[in-house]
Design a protein around this motif. Sequence first.
Motif, PDB file in Angstrom:
ATOM      1  N   PRO A 143      31.383  49.631  51.067  1.00 31.24           N
ATOM      2  CA  PRO A 143      31.364  48.241  50.584  1.00 31.24           C
ATOM      3  C   PRO A 143      31.078  48.118  49.084  1.00 31.24           C
ATOM      4  O   PRO A 143      30.041  47.609  48.668  1.00 31.24           O
ATOM      5  CB  PRO A 143      30.248  47.613  51.420  1.00 31.24           C
ATOM      6  CG  PRO A 143      29.299  48.736  51.656  1.00 31.24           C
ATOM      7  CD  PRO A 143      30.162  49.974  51.779  1.00 31.24           C
ATOM      8  N   VAL A 144      32.026  48.574  48.285  1.00 32.22           N
ATOM      9  CA  VAL A 144      31.849  48.564  46.830  1.00 32.22           C
ATOM     10  C   VAL A 144      33.215  48.552  46.157  1.00 32.22           C
ATOM     11  O   VAL A 144      34.197  49.019  46.722  1.00 32.22           O
ATOM     12  CB  VAL A 144      31.009  49.794  46.394  1.00 32.22           C
ATOM     13  CG1 VAL A 144      31.761  51.093  46.596  1.00 32.22           C
ATOM     14  CG2 VAL A 144      30.509  49.670  44.980  1.00 32.22           C
ATOM     15  N   PRO A 146      35.284  45.699  48.408  1.00 30.12           N
ATOM     16  CA  PRO A 146      34.114  45.035  47.829  1.00 30.12           C
ATOM     17  C   PRO A 146      33.740  43.699  48.469  1.00 30.12           C
ATOM     18  O   PRO A 146      32.601  43.269  48.349  1.00 30.12           O
ATOM     19  CB  PRO A 146      34.519  44.821  46.373  1.00 30.12           C
ATOM     20  CG  PRO A 146      36.001  44.720  46.413  1.00 30.12           C
ATOM     21  CD  PRO A 146      36.436  45.648  47.518  1.00 30.12           C
ATOM     22  N   LEU A 147      34.666  43.017  49.123  1.00 36.51           N
ATOM     23  CA  LEU A 147      34.377  41.686  49.661  1.00 36.51           C
ATOM     24  C   LEU A 147      33.624  41.798  50.988  1.00 36.51           C
ATOM     25  O   LEU A 147      34.156  42.324  51.972  1.00 36.51           O
ATOM     26  CB  LEU A 147      35.659  40.890  49.858  1.00 36.51           C
ATOM     27  CG  LEU A 147      36.437  40.566  48.582  1.00 36.51           C
ATOM     28  CD1 LEU A 147      37.764  39.914  48.924  1.00 36.51           C
ATOM     29  CD2 LEU A 147      35.607  39.691  47.663  1.00 36.51           C
ATOM     30  N   PRO A 148      32.390  41.292  51.049  1.00 38.48           N
ATOM     31  CA  PRO A 148      31.576  41.434  52.261  1.00 38.48           C
ATOM     32  C   PRO A 148      32.269  40.923  53.526  1.00 38.48           C
ATOM     33  O   PRO A 148      32.182  41.564  54.575  1.00 38.48           O
ATOM     34  CB  PRO A 148      30.317  40.608  51.950  1.00 38.48           C
ATOM     35  CG  PRO A 148      30.222  40.625  50.458  1.00 38.48           C
ATOM     36  CD  PRO A 148      31.655  40.614  49.966  1.00 38.48           C
ATOM     37  N   ALA A 149      32.942  39.807  53.459  1.00 37.68           N
ATOM     38  CA  ALA A 149      33.611  39.270  54.650  1.00 37.68           C
ATOM     39  C   ALA A 149      34.708  40.203  55.146  1.00 37.68           C
ATOM     40  O   ALA A 149      34.954  40.314  56.349  1.00 37.68           O
ATOM     41  CB  ALA A 149      34.194  37.890  54.348  1.00 37.68           C
ATOM     42  N   GLY A 187      27.282  48.235  38.443  1.00 35.60           N
ATOM     43  CA  GLY A 187      26.728  46.900  38.289  1.00 35.60           C
ATOM     44  C   GLY A 187      27.304  45.949  39.303  1.00 35.60           C
ATOM     45  O   GLY A 187      27.486  46.292  40.466  1.00 35.60           O
ATOM     46  N   THR A 188      27.592  44.735  38.843  1.00 36.24           N
ATOM     47  CA  THR A 188      28.203  43.731  39.698  1.00 36.24           C
ATOM     48  C   THR A 188      29.353  43.078  38.945  1.00 36.24           C
ATOM     49  O   THR A 188      29.440  43.156  37.722  1.00 36.24           O
ATOM     50  CB  THR A 188      27.184  42.643  40.120  1.00 36.24           C
ATOM     51  OG1 THR A 188      26.674  42.015  38.947  1.00 36.24           O
ATOM     52  CG2 THR A 188      26.068  43.218  40.951  1.00 36.24           C
ATOM     53  N   ASN A 238      29.296  44.372  44.355  1.00 39.94           N
ATOM     54  CA  ASN A 238      28.762  45.563  43.700  1.00 39.94           C
ATOM     55  C   ASN A 238      29.897  46.433  43.213  1.00 39.94           C
ATOM     56  O   ASN A 238      30.932  46.560  43.874  1.00 39.94           O
ATOM     57  CB  ASN A 238      27.887  46.354  44.673  1.00 39.94           C
ATOM     58  CG  ASN A 238      26.629  45.604  45.033  1.00 39.94           C
ATOM     59  OD1 ASN A 238      25.997  44.993  44.186  1.00 39.94           O
ATOM     60  ND2 ASN A 238      26.271  45.616  46.301  1.00 39.94           N
ATOM     61  N   ILE A 239      29.701  47.035  42.049  1.00 45.17           N
ATOM     62  CA  ILE A 239      30.677  47.996  41.536  1.00 45.17           C
ATOM     63  C   ILE A 239      29.969  49.315  41.275  1.00 45.17           C
ATOM     64  O   ILE A 239      28.789  49.355  40.945  1.00 45.17           O
ATOM     65  CB  ILE A 239      31.414  47.491  40.263  1.00 45.17           C
ATOM     66  CG1 ILE A 239      30.447  47.155  39.144  1.00 45.17           C
ATOM     67  CG2 ILE A 239      32.286  46.307  40.589  1.00 45.17           C
ATOM     68  CD1 ILE A 239      31.132  46.795  37.830  1.00 45.17           C
TER      69      ILE A 239
END
Length: 138
Positions: free
Chosen positions: A52-53, A8-11, A60-61, A95-96
Amino acid sequence: LTLRAYEPLPATVGTMRRSVDAFIESLEERYRASGATPSMISQALPRINVVPVALSDEVGTQVLGVPLHSAAESTAHNCSAQYDGFHGCDFVKVNIDMLDEHFPVCRAESCEGVRQLATSREPPLLDLVKIHVQGHEL
């Protein structure tokens, strides 16, 4: 072999994708060096997709606290209380998605009482799942 890695972490997604690319390239080099044909190589390579989730029981988030000293210890459970004694936390909204959307428990034609999944979207049933839940055990 088909593998899906959920991050989930963009980096971290970018780092994970670069690692996957480097891994696939090293396998291709080994197969070529062993005399494998392009067709053999294509069939032998694993298919690895970084998604990426975060997975949950809802869509949701979620805000994750990422300790500044280690992204590996990210948590949704009061990061500041746990890690402010170290170097503090950054907070990232991720995002989840529902776990059931990615890992069906049955095939659409045999799901009675379970939400029907579109046959064209169904991933294969799994033999093994390994999940790192970052302290979110039930």
